[in-house]
Enzyme design. Structure first.
Site, PDB file in Angstrom:
ATOM      1  N   LYS A 147      18.771 -60.088 -68.871  1.00  0.00           N
ATOM      2  CA  LYS A 147      18.987 -58.641 -68.749  1.00  0.00           C
ATOM      3  C   LYS A 147      20.478 -58.288 -68.916  1.00  0.00           C
ATOM      4  CE  LYS A 147      16.518 -58.737 -64.822  1.00  0.00           C
ATOM      5  NZ  LYS A 147      15.686 -58.415 -63.657  1.00  0.00           N
ATOM      6  N   ASP A 183      11.716 -60.511 -57.340  1.00  0.00           N
ATOM      7  CA  ASP A 183      11.218 -59.143 -57.114  1.00  0.00           C
ATOM      8  C   ASP A 183       9.699 -59.035 -57.247  1.00  0.00           C
ATOM      9  OD1 ASP A 183      11.484 -59.569 -59.846  1.00  0.00           O
ATOM     10  OD2 ASP A 183      12.399 -57.647 -60.300  1.00  0.00           O
TER      11      ASP A 183
HETATM   12  C1  GLC Z   1      13.654 -60.978 -65.516  1.00  0.00           C
HETATM   13  C2  GLC Z   1      13.894 -62.072 -64.483  1.00  0.00           C
HETATM   14  C3  GLC Z   1      12.765 -62.136 -63.482  1.00  0.00           C
HETATM   15  C4  GLC Z   1      12.489 -60.761 -62.907  1.00  0.00           C
HETATM   16  C5  GLC Z   1      12.233 -59.756 -64.023  1.00  0.00           C
HETATM   17  C6  GLC Z   1      11.974 -58.357 -63.504  1.00  0.00           C
HETATM   18  O1  GLC Z   1      12.585 -61.329 -66.314  1.00  0.00           O
HETATM   19  O2  GLC Z   1      14.032 -63.318 -65.119  1.00  0.00           O
HETATM   20  O3  GLC Z   1      13.077 -63.046 -62.450  1.00  0.00           O
HETATM   21  O4  GLC Z   1      11.383 -60.843 -62.047  1.00  0.00           O
HETATM   22  O5  GLC Z   1      13.359 -59.734 -64.868  1.00  0.00           O
HETATM   23  O6  GLC Z   1      13.049 -57.850 -62.784  1.00  0.00           O
END
Ligand code: GLC
Length: 445
Positions: A147, A183
């Site tokens: 991200k 999360d």
């Molecule tokens: C990315 C992260 C993951 C998280 C997701 C949503 O894919 O790698 O751990 O749950 O974003 O935030």
């Protein structure tokens, strides 16, 4: 009208039932490999927790680091499965934080916690929304950032250790982080606390990922104690799934991204990327002189200039006037857009979001089939994230795709928006970790 080109675009983006079946089959096989500890694009990370019973009591802190915001919450559990948010603060994570050193970054989080916490001692759950190889209920090593985060010196380190170091430096030794939580896991636990059918947690926000409750006996790579009937949540890290057909636009987006070759599914579904996928299609249409009558693409030619939120606004725009669509384009320096052009822009936005919703539904179907092959039982999927919540038809399209996949039986699947579940769930897990020690001794590959 460039019919041939549009047909090709449609073929690339409009996924049908047979595409869903292909995704389901590839996803299931990657899940099995990941669970067995074999090479797979799905990491299938044991989360060291299951959904708790609901007898926990007291006040707990949740530190929720997402892709866009940091939130700190105080939650009260009443011992009968009830919970109440007492206090909450939200801080935007600036670009500068995502490029900082790990000391500066975890220092920023610790500063916000210090400003929030008044009582001592206190137990806290840390929601960390990035891929972490969990090594204990409250420890885990960062596998890599995604991200667009690029905090230096954190990969390969225990993120709880990094945060604890900064808390200590600020004179907060009494704040004990008793749980490290993804999360998706927080979201599942938050809903599962009061809904016994809840066995899947799903995030469709800046990034995307899912988790589910697995039989401990079926986690081949788990090396800890395995008592019969016991379950553990698995963080799938589904954003990294790569056995999926991509278009030339996805390939270009991937090449231009900070993490080429990684998070392929996330780049087709996550709010961090949806606008960019649509933008790349639009820019190609402009280049081929199929859009804006040869007018230059204005700011649209700049990377990331077309925000994912625009997809929601344009989707909701009235097809007769297309006022919002024109407004957005005008903001990007493209004026006097004709009606057919505005309609084409709307079409591209709709195709991009629809593809994301169908991919999400197909992957979700694979997870549910993995848990309950013939869909005999009820399942609640706890879902949070801006894409799911804010896009006007995303949820509806997902449901439609689930109906196409499962027929009548799709009724057994409840999709439950679980707002802020990631943080609340972390507080619940922190409470449990304070009392229960089981499975803290296991390891996995
Ligand atoms: C990315 C992260 C993951 C998280 C997701 C949503 O894919 O790698 O751990 O749950 O974003 O935030």
């Amino acid at each position: 009208m460039p019919d041939k080109f549009l047909k090709k675009l449609q073929a690339d983006f409009d996924l049908g039932l047979s595409d869903c079946r292909k995704i389901i089959s590839a996803f299931s096989s990657e899940m099995s490999k990941g669970l067995a500890g074999q090479k797979s694009s799905l990491k299938m990370i044991p989360a060291y927790v299951d959904v708790p019973a609901g007898s926990e009591q007291g006040r707990f802190i949740a530190i929720d680091l997402g892709g866009t915001n940091l939130r700190v919450l105080e939650i009260e559990l009443n011992g009968r499965g009830g919970l109440r948010k007492l206090k909450e603060k939200k801080y935007v994570i600036d670009k500068k934080h995502t490029l900082a050193s790990s000391g500066q970054f975890f220092g920023f989080i610790a500063d916000k916690i210090k400003g929030f916490v008044s009582d001592h001692p206190v137990e806290a759950g840390f929601t960390f929304s990035f891929p972490v190889k969990q090594t204990a209920p409250a420890a885990g090593v960062l596998i890599r950032w995604n991200k667009d985060f690029a905090v230096r010196g954190a990969v390969g380190k225990d993120v709880v250790g990094l945060l604890n170091g900064q808390l200590l430096a600020r004179g907060l030794p009494d704040l004990r982080i008793t749980a490290l939580v993804n999360d998706t896991v927080g979201t599942l636990v938050c809903r599962g606390y009061s809904d016994r059918h809840c066995d899947v947690g799903l995030i469709l926000g800046t990034g995307t990922n899912a988790c589910y409750r697995e039989d401990l006996a079926k986690i081949g790579k788990w090396k800890g104690p395995k008592s019969a009937g016991e379950k553990m949540i698995i963080n799938i890290e589904w954003g990294d799934f790569d056995q999926i057909k991509t278009s030339p636009y996805d390939k270009l987006l991937d090449r231009q991204s900070a993490n080429p070759g990684k998070q392929i599914l996330e780049k087709m579904v996550g709010g961090m990327y949806l606008g960019e996928v649509a933008r790349l299609v639009l820019v190609d249409l402009v280049k081929r002189k199929m859009l804006f009558s040869g007018q230059p693409a204005g700011k649209l030619s700049l990377q990331k200039s077309f925000k994912s939120e625009y997809l929601s606004v344009i989707e909701a725009d009235s097809p007769s006037g297309l006022r919002q669509t024109r407004n957005i384009l005008s903001g990007l320096g493209i004026k006097n857009v004709s009606r057919p052009d505005a309609r084409l822009v709307k079409n591209v936005c709709e195709l991009t979001a629809k593809r994301a919703s169908i991919i999400s539904a197909a992957c979700l179907a694979a997870v549910i089939k993995h848990i309950d092959r013939n869909l005999k039982n009820k399942h609640t999927v706890a879902i949070d994230g801006s894409v799911y919540e804010k896009h006007p038809v995303f949820a509806k399209q997902m449901r439609k795709a689930l109906q196409a996949i499962f027929g009548q039986k799709a009724q057994k699947i409840k999709m439950a928006l679980t707002k802020d579940g990631s943080g609340v769930g972390a507080a619940v897990i922190a409470a449990v970790a304070g009392t229960k020690k089981s499975n803290s001794a296991g390891t996995h590959d």
